[in-house]
Design an enzyme around this catalytic site. Sequence first.
Site, mmCIF file in Angstrom:
data_model
loop_
_atom_site.group_PDB
_atom_site.id
_atom_site.type_symbol
_atom_site.label_atom_id
_atom_site.label_comp_id
_atom_site.label_asym_id
_atom_site.label_seq_id
_atom_site.Cartn_x
_atom_site.Cartn_y
_atom_site.Cartn_z
ATOM 1 N N ASN A 45 4.370 1.980 4.435
ATOM 2 C CA ASN A 45 4.202 1.166 6.305
ATOM 3 C C ASN A 45 5.589 0.446 6.641
ATOM 4 O OD1 ASN A 45 0.678 1.051 5.426
ATOM 5 N ND2 ASN A 45 1.017 -0.203 4.456
ATOM 6 N N HIS A 131 -9.258 -5.792 8.676
ATOM 7 C CA HIS A 131 -8.659 -5.599 6.818
ATOM 8 C C HIS A 131 -9.307 -6.915 6.098
ATOM 9 C CE1 HIS A 131 -4.790 -6.741 4.370
ATOM 10 N NE2 HIS A 131 -4.712 -5.448 4.443
ATOM 11 N N GLU A 178 -7.809 -5.934 14.887
ATOM 12 C CA GLU A 178 -6.515 -5.233 14.859
ATOM 13 C C GLU A 178 -6.575 -5.146 15.716
ATOM 14 O OE1 GLU A 178 -5.993 -3.688 11.335
ATOM 15 O OE2 GLU A 178 -7.914 -4.942 10.220
ATOM 16 N N SER A 182 -5.630 -0.169 10.373
ATOM 17 C CA SER A 182 -5.275 -0.320 8.911
ATOM 18 C C SER A 182 -5.603 1.596 8.246
ATOM 19 C CB SER A 182 -4.687 -1.107 7.925
ATOM 20 O OG SER A 182 -5.793 -1.003 7.315
ATOM 21 N N ASP A 207 -4.562 -9.290 14.762
ATOM 22 C CA ASP A 207 -3.115 -8.838 13.369
ATOM 23 C C ASP A 207 -2.550 -8.109 14.461
ATOM 24 O OD1 ASP A 207 -2.372 -8.313 11.042
ATOM 25 O OD2 ASP A 207 -3.931 -8.515 9.865
ATOM 26 N N HIS A 210 0.184 -3.510 11.423
ATOM 27 C CA HIS A 210 0.633 -2.118 12.201
ATOM 28 C C HIS A 210 1.540 -2.020 12.899
ATOM 29 C CE1 HIS A 210 -1.428 -0.684 7.895
ATOM 30 N NE2 HIS A 210 -1.654 -1.453 8.439
ATOM 31 N N LYS A 241 5.537 -5.026 6.783
ATOM 32 C CA LYS A 241 5.584 -2.787 7.269
ATOM 33 C C LYS A 241 6.515 -2.705 8.199
ATOM 34 C CE LYS A 241 1.189 -3.720 6.073
ATOM 35 N NZ LYS A 241 0.007 -4.467 6.211
HETATM 36 C C1 PLP Z 1 -0.884 -5.627 5.408
HETATM 37 C C2 PLP Z 1 -1.622 -6.254 6.518
HETATM 38 C C3 PLP Z 1 -2.402 -7.158 5.873
HETATM 39 C C4 PLP Z 1 -1.684 -8.116 4.595
HETATM 40 O O1 PLP Z 1 0.374 -7.736 5.392
HETATM 41 P P1 PLP Z 1 0.614 -8.670 3.952
HETATM 42 O O2 PLP Z 1 1.821 -8.730 4.783
HETATM 43 O O3 PLP Z 1 1.080 -7.011 2.921
HETATM 44 O O4 PLP Z 1 0.166 -9.230 2.838
HETATM 45 C C5 PLP Z 1 -2.304 -8.203 6.780
HETATM 46 N N1 PLP Z 1 -3.554 -7.789 8.032
HETATM 47 C C6 PLP Z 1 -3.094 -5.800 7.993
HETATM 48 C C7 PLP Z 1 -4.269 -5.740 8.994
HETATM 49 C C8 PLP Z 1 -2.607 -5.460 7.060
HETATM 50 O O5 PLP Z 1 -3.003 -3.929 7.139
#
Ligand code: PLP
Length: 379
Positions: A45, A131, A178, A182, A207, A210, A241
């Site tokens: 990512n 997620h 989101e 993801s 969230d 990405h 990411k």
């Molecule tokens: C990767 C991800 C997380 C977690 O983030 P990290 O920093 O890797 O712990 C949370 N929410 C989503 C949608 C993700 O893709």
Amino acid sequence: MRDPKDELSELESLGLRRNLRKLDSPQGRLVRLADGKECFNFSSNDYLGLANDDRLIAAFQENLARYGVGSGASRLVCGTQSPHLELESQLADFKGSEAALTFSSGFATATGVISGLCDKSDIVILDKLSHASLIDGSRLSGAKMRIFPHNDLDKLESHLQWAVEKVDANGRILLVTESIFSMDGDLAPLAEIVALKEKYGALLLLDEAHAFGVIGPQGRGLAAELGLEDRIDLQMGTFSKAAGLSGGYLCASRSLVDLMVNRARSFIYSTAPSPALAATIFNAINLIGGSDGDSLRRKLWTNISSLDSSATSAILPIIIGENAEALAASNSLLEDDFLVPAIRYPTVPRGTARLRVTLSAAHEEEEIAMLKSALSKWV
Ligand SMILES: *Cc1c(COP(=O)(O)O)cnc(C)c1O
């Protein structure tokens, strides 16, 4: 008592056992496997190729010399070091929010924030493809949970209607989604979701894991792209990411952020991330938000459209179906020197095992063309 070996063999027989693969190189366009084999990396990512960027490596080294390696304790116990506060004020400016709070990971952000914000008198409504960290945070909160089918606005509205009827007088209704999903790479219909959350007086947690660094002006995410930043109560994301480092953030009102300092257990009871890391995230955000970030994003989007002109994100899933077949596809790509993971249940629903191709600004046109022809067997 059940034996862990039996559980592992059951996973094995279902094609669901996971094993760690050792890499002997930094993250990047090419990675070296433990057996010395080099392959093109279409699995991370690290969308802007910053995880092994010379500028950030130099900044991290300087920051280590200035601030040391460790933070000593939780920020409430040992005092908060200036890099954390500077990062949070930069981030609030960047995302157009009143305040920001950082965590040791995106996972810790989601679990801390949702469980810090909601309790059993509240209702959390989530997209089905949310997620794991968002689901776990909701479970941990003890709130009533309702799941709507992925991006289904009608179902979402009926859950909101139900929630308004059912919620305690003082209770919160928290809607969670989101911006870029993801494992599917598609986008939430954010403008419609914001309109619904306003119609029913719910809070919205978005969230941007990405999307941060990848879309919107200066890479500020989908909320910024659509001009919705100031209508979203809680924007979260990760530095793990596109920012190439690690850590998570929440951007929200001052009072919500201050409440999280008092309630989010993953913040309160966890040692602060290294101050040198916080300072380097500050450097990464400057890079992402500036003209260097713009050229990395242009390169990323050129790469995305050369693999798939209809793609809306750097995540391109190729649904295979059965676990064993997805694993076989991933292994066959590895023989052709492409690292592309097979994603299986419970990360994705049963029967939808898939290859998950991710693109980065670090990729070159040749390997994308070669991958495209290697993938033609499955698309
Ligand atoms: C990767 C991800 C997380 C977690 O983030 P990290 O920093 O890797 O712990 C949370 N929410 C989503 C949608 C993700 O893709």
